[in-house]
Design a protein around this motif. Structure first.
Motif, mmCIF file in Angstrom:
data_model
loop_
_atom_site.group_PDB
_atom_site.id
_atom_site.type_symbol
_atom_site.label_atom_id
_atom_site.label_comp_id
_atom_site.label_asym_id
_atom_site.label_seq_id
_atom_site.Cartn_x
_atom_site.Cartn_y
_atom_site.Cartn_z
ATOM 1 N N ILE A 94 0.846 -1.191 0.000
ATOM 2 C CA ILE A 94 0.000 0.000 0.000
ATOM 3 C C ILE A 94 0.882 1.241 0.000
ATOM 4 N N ASN A 95 0.619 2.148 -0.925
ATOM 5 C CA ASN A 95 1.267 3.461 -0.913
ATOM 6 C C ASN A 95 0.200 4.504 -1.234
ATOM 7 N N ILE A 96 -0.231 5.216 -0.226
ATOM 8 C CA ILE A 96 -1.250 6.258 -0.387
ATOM 9 C C ILE A 96 -0.714 7.540 0.226
ATOM 10 N N GLY A 97 -0.839 8.620 -0.493
ATOM 11 C CA GLY A 97 -0.325 9.887 0.012
ATOM 12 C C GLY A 97 -1.375 10.970 0.044
ATOM 13 N N SER A 98 -0.986 12.097 0.611
ATOM 14 C CA SER A 98 -1.855 13.264 0.712
ATOM 15 C C SER A 98 -0.980 14.505 0.784
ATOM 16 N N SER A 99 -1.405 15.544 0.127
ATOM 17 C CA SER A 99 -0.641 16.789 0.200
ATOM 18 C C SER A 99 -0.798 17.456 1.561
ATOM 19 N N ARG A 100 -2.035 17.553 2.043
ATOM 20 C CA ARG A 100 -2.313 18.284 3.279
ATOM 21 C C ARG A 100 -2.501 17.375 4.485
ATOM 22 N N GLY A 101 -2.953 16.136 4.264
ATOM 23 C CA GLY A 101 -3.188 15.249 5.396
ATOM 24 C C GLY A 101 -4.487 15.566 6.121
ATOM 25 N N ALA A 102 -4.464 15.414 7.435
ATOM 26 C CA ALA A 102 -5.683 15.540 8.253
ATOM 27 C C ALA A 102 -6.027 17.002 8.535
#
Length: 379
Positions: A94-102
């Motif tokens: 699994i590789n999932i990313g986010s620019s801003r996150g929570a």
């Protein structure tokens, strides 16, 4: 590419809906999904999608404390894995990313801290970036590697790059990759407005992504997530094949720099093309966020690589704005759908040439600091 990598499933939750059928039907209209909320133009999930996220949040006591960015990822990951028919407890990566996150949780926790002079108990564990991949792994009960990262707006395509690398190396046979973003919070929107790139006017098409004749910046934030299932080689359920990957980073001139000629895009697109003749590219799904300089930079790069034989160009940001770290995978979804249906989705306010066929589609993404990724998808 040492071997072809198949996309055997792709699923999303976005302003366009929660199923491939809904998404495709919405792409085939000239209607955008941008609305005015609290004096800011945004693109939200439809009510049906919001209801699914609320249902997910209520399904497990542990999920009540999770940010929407994590919940969006869990929801779309479930759909992708189900579509790919991966067995339960399969040890995929699994590789999932986010620019801003929570974003939502972080802002609410900080407001609480200012009011109480004391942090909430779960403020740290629920706002770390690793939450997205780790919670998806927990939800799907996989024992494979879990990777989270943020590489600004090219995050999702960097996740895809990483998944391809693991598969090419033979360290995994299957990999779930994607991006998730829930940025529709006051402070996050204010940050974009402070950069003076945010749209201010509600017009027929508030986000004029790809339009080089606009006189104002028109970027708008949207929310959503998209996940793709990657597998080694060709499979019976292959939707599209990853036949080229490219990446490049420019030398920073300032905090949000991107060269006028899109040097990083020139390098990433050239790498993704490999030995393929540029004339064979039928469509480019551009990153074009709707800003004057950002859009022009990418178009200049495309003109450099393709000279006077530019492929058909399209974007989905006029539909639902910029989903930051999730945007690249939502662009991949559009490319996969066009290849499947053999139908080109144009941008309604532009006169775009229609491709004669749909065999090879290039997808671009770039983030602050000029970190570009280009992915070549083939039928």
């Amino acid at each position: 590419m040492l071997q072809p990598i198949s996309i055997t499933a792709i699923a999303s939750i976005s302003p366009l809906g929660i199923s491939a059928e809904q998404v495709w039907n919405n792409y085939r209209t000239n209607q955008h999904h941008i609305t005015l909320k609290n004096d800011a133009l945004v693109s939200e999930l439809p009510e049906e999608a919001k209801a699914e996220i609320l249902k997910l949040k209520a399904s497990d006591l542990k999920y009540k404390a999770l940010d929407d960015s994590v919940l969006f990822a869990i929801y779309s990951a479930r759909q992708a894995v189900k579509q790919a028919n991966w067995p339960s407890k399969n040890n995929f990566g699994i590789n999932i990313g986010s620019s801003r996150g929570a974003t939502q949780l972080f802002e609410s926790y900080y407001d609480s801290f200012l009011n109480r002079d004391k942090a909430e108990t779960l403020s740290s564990p629920t706002t770390t970036l690793g939450n997205i991949s780790s919670w998806v792994a927990h939800d799907l009960q996989t024992q494979g590697p879990e990777i989270s990262h943020s590489i600004t707006c090219s995050t999702a395509l960097h996740a895809l790059l990483n998944g391809v690398a693991w598969l090419q190396a033979g360290l995994c046979k299957t990999f779930l990759v994607g991006g998730s973003e829930a940025p529709l919070t006051p402070f996050t929107i204010a940050q974009m407005q402070a950069l003076k790139i945010y749209a201010k006017t509600k017009t027929d098409y508030p986000c004029l992504a790809l339009d080089l004749n606009k006189s104002k910046n028109t970027m708008i934030l949207g929310e959503g997530a998209a996940m793709a299932c990657l597998e080694q080689g060709l499979q019976s359920n292959t939707l599209a094949v990853i036949t080229g990957i490219g990446y490049a980073t420019e030398v920073l001139q300032h905090n949000v720099s991107l060269s006028t000629n899109g040097d990083c895009f020139v390098k990433s697109m050239t790498m993704a093309l490999g030995k393929l003749n540029p004339d064979d590219i039928d469509v480019i799904v551009t990153h074009t966020p709707g800003t004057i300089k950002g859009d022009l930079s990418e178009i200049n790069a495309i003109n450099t690589v393709f000279c006077d034989k530019t492929p058909a160009l399209t974007t989905n940001k006029w539909k639902f704005g910029h989903t930051l770290g999730a945007s690249g995978m939502l662009s991949v979804e559009l490319a996969v759908l066009m290849l499947q249906h053999q139908t080109f989705i144009s941008t309604p306010y532009l006169n775009t040439k229609q491709p004669e066929k749909l065999q090879h589609i290039l997808v671009n993404a770039v983030g602050f600091g000029g970190n570009a990724v280009s992915i070549l998808l083939s039928k």
